[in-house]
Design an enzyme around this catalytic site. Structure first.
Site, PDB file in Angstrom:
ATOM      1  N   CYS A  80       1.244  -1.552  -0.218  1.00 32.60           N
ATOM      2  CA  CYS A  80      -0.300  -0.427  -0.109  1.00 32.60           C
ATOM      3  C   CYS A  80       1.262   1.598   0.289  1.00 32.60           C
ATOM      4  O   CYS A  80       2.067   1.342   0.578  1.00 32.60           O
ATOM      5  CB  CYS A  80      -0.936  -0.232   1.461  1.00 32.60           C
ATOM      6  SG  CYS A  80      -1.925   1.427   1.449  1.00 32.60           S
ATOM      7  N   GLU A  81       0.208   2.440  -0.369  1.00 26.86           N
ATOM      8  CA  GLU A  81       1.251   3.055  -0.951  1.00 26.86           C
ATOM      9  C   GLU A  81       0.987   4.425  -0.087  1.00 26.86           C
ATOM     10  O   GLU A  81       2.260   5.307   0.015  1.00 26.86           O
ATOM     11  CB  GLU A  81       1.585   4.355  -2.280  1.00 26.86           C
ATOM     12  CG  GLU A  81      -0.163   4.852  -2.435  1.00 26.86           C
ATOM     13  CD  GLU A  81      -0.342   4.831  -4.468  1.00 26.86           C
ATOM     14  OE1 GLU A  81      -0.610   6.003  -4.070  1.00 26.86           O
ATOM     15  OE2 GLU A  81       0.838   4.965  -5.138  1.00 26.86           O
ATOM     16  N   HIS A  82       0.129   4.254   1.017  1.00 31.55           N
ATOM     17  CA  HIS A  82      -0.481   5.434   1.929  1.00 31.55           C
ATOM     18  C   HIS A  82       0.612   4.927   3.248  1.00 31.55           C
ATOM     19  O   HIS A  82       0.656   5.707   3.911  1.00 31.55           O
ATOM     20  CB  HIS A  82      -1.980   4.812   2.183  1.00 31.55           C
ATOM     21  CG  HIS A  82      -2.392   5.549   1.480  1.00 31.55           C
ATOM     22  ND1 HIS A  82      -3.641   4.973   0.825  1.00 31.55           N
ATOM     23  CD2 HIS A  82      -2.541   6.394  -0.333  1.00 31.55           C
ATOM     24  CE1 HIS A  82      -4.369   5.810   0.290  1.00 31.55           C
ATOM     25  NE2 HIS A  82      -3.177   6.578  -0.178  1.00 31.55           N
ATOM     26  N   HIS A  83       0.808   3.462   3.572  1.00 34.35           N
ATOM     27  CA  HIS A  83       1.344   3.263   4.463  1.00 34.35           C
ATOM     28  C   HIS A  83       2.505   2.165   4.639  1.00 34.35           C
ATOM     29  O   HIS A  83       3.387   1.913   5.628  1.00 34.35           O
ATOM     30  CB  HIS A  83       0.546   2.680   5.505  1.00 34.35           C
ATOM     31  CG  HIS A  83      -0.900   3.472   6.238  1.00 34.35           C
ATOM     32  ND1 HIS A  83      -2.189   2.796   5.287  1.00 34.35           N
ATOM     33  CD2 HIS A  83      -1.441   4.099   6.626  1.00 34.35           C
ATOM     34  CE1 HIS A  83      -2.614   3.806   6.062  1.00 34.35           C
ATOM     35  NE2 HIS A  83      -2.023   4.621   7.004  1.00 34.35           N
ATOM     36  N   GLN A 121      -4.971  -0.810  -4.668  1.00 36.82           N
ATOM     37  CA  GLN A 121      -6.165  -1.983  -5.222  1.00 36.82           C
ATOM     38  C   GLN A 121      -6.834  -1.608  -6.410  1.00 36.82           C
ATOM     39  O   GLN A 121      -6.964  -1.715  -7.201  1.00 36.82           O
ATOM     40  CB  GLN A 121      -6.496  -2.387  -3.487  1.00 36.82           C
ATOM     41  CG  GLN A 121      -6.793  -3.811  -4.294  1.00 36.82           C
ATOM     42  CD  GLN A 121      -8.554  -4.438  -3.664  1.00 36.82           C
ATOM     43  OE1 GLN A 121      -7.293  -4.607  -2.362  1.00 36.82           O
ATOM     44  NE2 GLN A 121      -9.112  -5.341  -3.521  1.00 36.82           N
ATOM     45  N   HIS A 149      -5.580  -6.028   3.601  1.00 37.59           N
ATOM     46  CA  HIS A 149      -4.457  -4.991   3.500  1.00 37.59           C
ATOM     47  C   HIS A 149      -4.209  -5.084   5.185  1.00 37.59           C
ATOM     48  O   HIS A 149      -5.143  -4.903   6.062  1.00 37.59           O
ATOM     49  CB  HIS A 149      -5.569  -3.411   3.899  1.00 37.59           C
ATOM     50  CG  HIS A 149      -5.845  -3.644   2.168  1.00 37.59           C
ATOM     51  ND1 HIS A 149      -5.172  -2.639   0.729  1.00 37.59           N
ATOM     52  CD2 HIS A 149      -6.362  -3.636   1.368  1.00 37.59           C
ATOM     53  CE1 HIS A 149      -5.529  -2.670   0.350  1.00 37.59           C
ATOM     54  NE2 HIS A 149      -6.589  -3.639   0.011  1.00 37.59           N
ATOM     55  N   CYS A 151      -2.956  -2.330   6.741  1.00 35.33           N
ATOM     56  CA  CYS A 151      -3.353  -1.283   7.394  1.00 35.33           C
ATOM     57  C   CYS A 151      -4.204  -0.913   7.732  1.00 35.33           C
ATOM     58  O   CYS A 151      -4.653  -0.508   8.380  1.00 35.33           O
ATOM     59  CB  CYS A 151      -2.688   0.298   6.113  1.00 35.33           C
ATOM     60  SG  CYS A 151      -3.862  -0.157   4.050  1.00 35.33           S
TER      61      CYS A 151
END
Length: 191
Positions: A80-83, A121, A149, A151
């Site tokens: 995941c590019e956010h976390h 995703q 995920h 996260c």
């Protein structure tokens, strides 16, 4: 992988360890920066790679028109590019060949290439559908991803049993009736 800077990653991991109050040089952590760099090199190996190259040249059908081709339960992992936490799942891919088909083993390679980069995703689902539509010259494509995920499962809400389902459809498989038929054939009860 071009652009992979191992020493910089190792230095950044050592800095993170120090920033959380750990001693990066203590036994047990002294090789962690190198191990994280190894993992990142693998996790992000798809950066700079062309997923269409993974499809190879489609093979002519030689006068026959194939109906739907479905590959189910293709395991994948991404980050995941956010976390920068992993998400793991299965992909289901259906396509309607045009005048050519692609090797069945090539579709998982496309998924692996696209998943091996910082991702969302939703975007991954769209990129897989686009790659197969264009690379296979398909009349229609349907991609369903079902993933957990970290996260969501290990932090914040900590919903350990939840998964996220995303769907992308193209061409003839974007039609509601055709889409519903393929989703039923995938057998996962998602729509």
């Amino acid at each position: 992988m071009t652009g992979f800077d191992r020493p910089r990653i190792e230095a950044a991991v050592a800095e993170i360890l120090a920033a959380i109050g750990e001693d990066p040089s203590r036994p047990g952590l002294e090789t962690t920066p190198s191990r994280v760099a190894d993992a990142y090199e693998e996790f992000f190996a798809g950066l700079g790679k062309d997923p269409l190259a993974e499809l190879g040249e489609p093979v002519p059908l030689e006068g026959h028109e194939a109906e739907t081709v479905i590959l189910r339960d293709i395991q994948f992992r991404s980050v995941c590019e956010h976390h920068l936490l992993p998400f793991l799942g299965v992909a289901h891919v259906a396509y309607l060949p045009g005048e050519r088909v692609v090797g069945l083993g090539r579709i998982p390679r496309v998924i692996e290439t696209l998943a091996a980069r910082p991702q969302l995703q939703e975007r991954l689902t769209e990129q897989i559908a686009d790659s197969i539509e264009h690379g296979a010259q398909a009349r229609g494509v349907l991609v369903v991803l079902d993933a957990q995920h970290e996260c969501v499962t290990t932090r914040g809400a900590r919903q350990t049993e939840s998964s996220t389902v995303t769907i992308a459809s193209r061409g003839e498989l974007a039609e509601p009736a055709a889409r519903a038929e393929i989703v039923a054939l995938i057998g996962r009860g998602v729509a």
